[in-house]
Scaffold this motif. Sequence first.
Motif, PDB file in Angstrom:
ATOM      1  N   GLU A   1       8.228 -19.433 -13.261  1.00 18.49           N
ATOM      2  CA  GLU A   1       8.635 -19.589 -11.863  1.00 18.49           C
ATOM      3  C   GLU A   1      10.098 -20.027 -11.752  1.00 18.49           C
ATOM      4  N   TYR A   2      10.491 -20.967 -12.560  1.00 15.46           N
ATOM      5  CA  TYR A   2      11.818 -21.571 -12.415  1.00 15.46           C
ATOM      6  C   TYR A   2      12.630 -21.553 -13.702  1.00 15.46           C
ATOM      7  N   PRO A   3      13.021 -20.379 -14.157  1.00  9.65           N
ATOM      8  CA  PRO A   3      13.737 -20.315 -15.435  1.00  9.65           C
ATOM      9  C   PRO A   3      15.098 -21.016 -15.434  1.00  9.65           C
ATOM     10  N   TYR A   4      15.727 -21.127 -14.238  1.00 11.65           N
ATOM     11  CA  TYR A   4      17.101 -21.627 -14.232  1.00 11.65           C
ATOM     12  C   TYR A   4      17.229 -23.076 -13.806  1.00 11.65           C
ATOM     13  N   LEU A   5      16.118 -23.786 -13.876  1.00  8.94           N
ATOM     14  CA  LEU A   5      16.144 -25.172 -13.423  1.00  8.94           C
ATOM     15  C   LEU A   5      17.193 -26.009 -14.150  1.00  8.94           C
ATOM     16  N   GLU A   6      17.220 -25.909 -15.446  1.00 10.42           N
ATOM     17  CA  GLU A   6      18.165 -26.741 -16.206  1.00 10.42           C
ATOM     18  C   GLU A   6      19.613 -26.348 -15.932  1.00 10.42           C
ATOM     19  N   ILE A   7      19.868 -25.058 -15.905  1.00 10.75           N
ATOM     20  CA  ILE A   7      21.238 -24.627 -15.638  1.00 10.75           C
ATOM     21  C   ILE A   7      21.678 -25.106 -14.266  1.00 10.75           C
ATOM     22  N   TYR A   8      20.774 -25.032 -13.329  1.00  9.52           N
ATOM     23  CA  TYR A   8      21.110 -25.525 -11.989  1.00  9.52           C
ATOM     24  C   TYR A   8      21.517 -26.988 -12.045  1.00  9.52           C
ATOM     25  N   MET A   9      20.727 -27.754 -12.770  1.00  8.36           N
ATOM     26  CA  MET A   9      21.037 -29.180 -12.878  1.00  8.36           C
ATOM     27  C   MET A   9      22.431 -29.384 -13.476  1.00  8.36           C
ATOM     28  N   VAL A  10      22.743 -28.625 -14.504  1.00  8.98           N
ATOM     29  CA  VAL A  10      24.059 -28.782 -15.129  1.00  8.98           C
ATOM     30  C   VAL A  10      25.169 -28.440 -14.146  1.00  8.98           C
ATOM     31  N   THR A  11      25.021 -27.326 -13.448  1.00 12.48           N
ATOM     32  CA  THR A  11      26.078 -26.962 -12.501  1.00 12.48           C
ATOM     33  C   THR A  11      26.227 -28.033 -11.425  1.00 12.48           C
ATOM     34  N   GLN A  12      25.118 -28.591 -10.985  1.00  9.42           N
ATOM     35  CA  GLN A  12      25.199 -29.640  -9.983  1.00  9.42           C
ATOM     36  C   GLN A  12      25.897 -30.876 -10.543  1.00  9.42           C
TER      37      GLN A  12
ATOM     38  N   LYS B   1      40.006 -22.272 -18.006  1.00 12.91           N
ATOM     39  CA  LYS B   1      39.854 -23.713 -18.226  1.00 12.91           C
ATOM     40  C   LYS B   1      38.893 -24.302 -17.192  1.00 12.91           C
ATOM     41  N   LEU B   2      39.071 -23.899 -15.934  1.00 20.03           N
ATOM     42  CA  LEU B   2      38.204 -24.431 -14.888  1.00 20.03           C
ATOM     43  C   LEU B   2      36.770 -23.931 -15.053  1.00 20.03           C
ATOM     44  N   PHE B   3      36.618 -22.641 -15.316  1.00 17.46           N
ATOM     45  CA  PHE B   3      35.280 -22.064 -15.434  1.00 17.46           C
ATOM     46  C   PHE B   3      34.581 -22.542 -16.702  1.00 17.46           C
ATOM     47  N   PHE B   4      35.129 -22.134 -17.834  1.00 14.96           N
ATOM     48  CA  PHE B   4      34.463 -22.402 -19.116  1.00 14.96           C
ATOM     49  C   PHE B   4      34.617 -23.838 -19.579  1.00 14.96           C
ATOM     50  N   GLY B   5      35.743 -24.415 -19.208  1.00 10.25           N
ATOM     51  CA  GLY B   5      36.046 -25.733 -19.744  1.00 10.25           C
ATOM     52  C   GLY B   5      35.467 -26.866 -18.918  1.00 10.25           C
TER      53      GLY B   5
ATOM     54  N   GLY C   1      33.327 -26.149 -16.092  1.00 13.07           N
ATOM     55  CA  GLY C   1      32.109 -25.741 -15.405  1.00 13.07           C
ATOM     56  C   GLY C   1      32.255 -25.652 -13.897  1.00 13.07           C
ATOM     57  N   ARG C   2      33.486 -25.515 -13.419  1.00 15.28           N
ATOM     58  CA  ARG C   2      33.679 -25.398 -11.965  1.00 15.28           C
ATOM     59  C   ARG C   2      33.666 -23.923 -11.581  1.00 15.28           C
ATOM     60  N   PHE C   3      32.450 -23.385 -11.540  1.00 11.27           N
ATOM     61  CA  PHE C   3      32.295 -21.941 -11.371  1.00 11.27           C
ATOM     62  C   PHE C   3      32.677 -21.461  -9.982  1.00 11.27           C
ATOM     63  N   ASN C   4      32.804 -22.389  -9.039  1.00 10.87           N
ATOM     64  CA  ASN C   4      33.126 -21.981  -7.679  1.00 10.87           C
ATOM     65  C   ASN C   4      34.554 -22.320  -7.289  1.00 10.87           C
ATOM     66  N   ALA C   5      35.386 -22.560  -8.264  1.00 15.93           N
ATOM     67  CA  ALA C   5      36.767 -22.919  -7.963  1.00 15.93           C
ATOM     68  C   ALA C   5      37.379 -21.905  -6.994  1.00 15.93           C
ATOM     69  N   THR C   6      38.051 -22.403  -5.985  1.00 14.48           N
ATOM     70  CA  THR C   6      38.711 -21.521  -5.026  1.00 14.48           C
ATOM     71  C   THR C   6      40.061 -21.084  -5.594  1.00 14.48           C
ATOM     72  N   THR C   7      40.644 -20.058  -4.991  1.00 13.33           N
ATOM     73  CA  THR C   7      41.955 -19.587  -5.437  1.00 13.33           C
ATOM     74  C   THR C   7      42.980 -20.725  -5.305  1.00 13.33           C
TER      75      THR C   7
END
Lengths: 196, 196
Positions: A98-109, B19-23, B25-31
């Motif tokens: 059901e929730y494969p991305y739970l952990e990744i979500y937590m990390v991004t948050q 650096k922002l993305f991979f380094g 984890g700010r995947f939503n960085a704005t321009t």
Amino acid sequence: MSDKKDVATEQLIKNTAKKLFFGEGRFNATTQEIADEAGVNRTLINYYFRSRDNLFNIVFEDAQQKEINFTDMVVFSDMPFREKIEKYLDMYFEQAKEYPYLEIYMVTQMNQGSCFKDPEQISRVLDKFYLEIALEMDKGNIDKMRPEQFLLNMISLTSFPVSMRPLLQETMGFKKEEYDRLMEERKQIILNTLFK
Amino acid sequence: MSDKKDVATEQLIKNTAKKLFFGEGRFNATTQEIADEAGVNRTLINYYFRSRDNLFNIVFEDAQQKEINFTDMVVFSDMPFREKIEKYLDMYFEQAKEYPYLEIYMVTQMNQGSCFKDPEQISRVLDKFYLEIALEMDKGNIDKMRPEQFLLNMISLTSFPVSMRPLLQETMGFKKEEYDRLMEERKQIILNTLFK
DNA sequence: TTTTTGTTTAACTATTTTGTTTGACAATTT
DNA sequence: AAATTGTCAAACAAAATAGTTAAACAAAAA
């Protein structure tokens, strides 16, 4: 009081958000997308949750609690060590459907500033688990190492192929069904790897 | 022609995005955030990359290529099997210092529709590696299983603790330095787990 | 029946973000 | 010296998203 319709809709919205976040990995879903997916008017999201941020936080805390309960149930269950691990694997792979991305979500948050609210609760569970691991090492059932490393091994072997599925499936050139089969074999593989 | 200043800035922007993305984890960085971080005017991002989407795609493809070269270098190097794995571990943990979130970034992108461009190249590397793994199993150095499972084990044990660090470090109640030490021990742990 | 409650629709505002344009300027190239 | 190039600044247009408000209505509760 009508304890029903509203609670149901509130829950529906929350569940839809979870489905999009943890289930489909759409971490940037807009309020409109969530509302559409829930088949509900967008204003209701503000009505129930005041703001998008608030909804996100609530969902995040729910996920946390879920994870804690999850490990709690395993660790404090009255079973021999190896069976606990098996139970953990079963439960994990079940929820992963059901929730494969739970952990990744937590990390991004957490990379955006969120953090845990109840560290106490966690360390209580961990300490008990570390003890059991150490005991098992004494018995010679698993290799000697820091219990933390054993835990890392266990989680890694289990979670990674689930969380990273889109990447791995594509990289390794599998079709959906093939990868599914791989996952089914996985429980046994992990047990063999963890226990010598 | 001035092959210098412009290329340098274009590269600077790309590197900053990475650096922002991979380094971080700010995947939503704005321009704007990318431009600020690069110490450059925001319009330059459009000047060089036309659109935000385009920049994201380019960075994504770069990351892909990087991953491919990475595995290529390991698999096609002229070394005994176990040394290859060691080499892989060294390289991975080295790169992880700079770009811990590379894999997670790839997954989030793929969940939003991106995909690989050159599957051929990958399967060539994989096939060779699977062969080597099978051979090693025959020699009795590693447990018998589908080579794919061995590969999954290897990647999982290595990547997971790196990618999920924010989550794990907090969950397990570690300070930065403690987790760093854990990672340093990790190479040996992984080798012991993979080889019997 | 009347009132309350959950929900929808629609219109509107505010904010954030992206993308464009223009003019200026310094450094480099011609 | 003149032209070109890379960069910046400022202002602006356009789009996407978030949040607000008010009117309407059906179902449930009083």
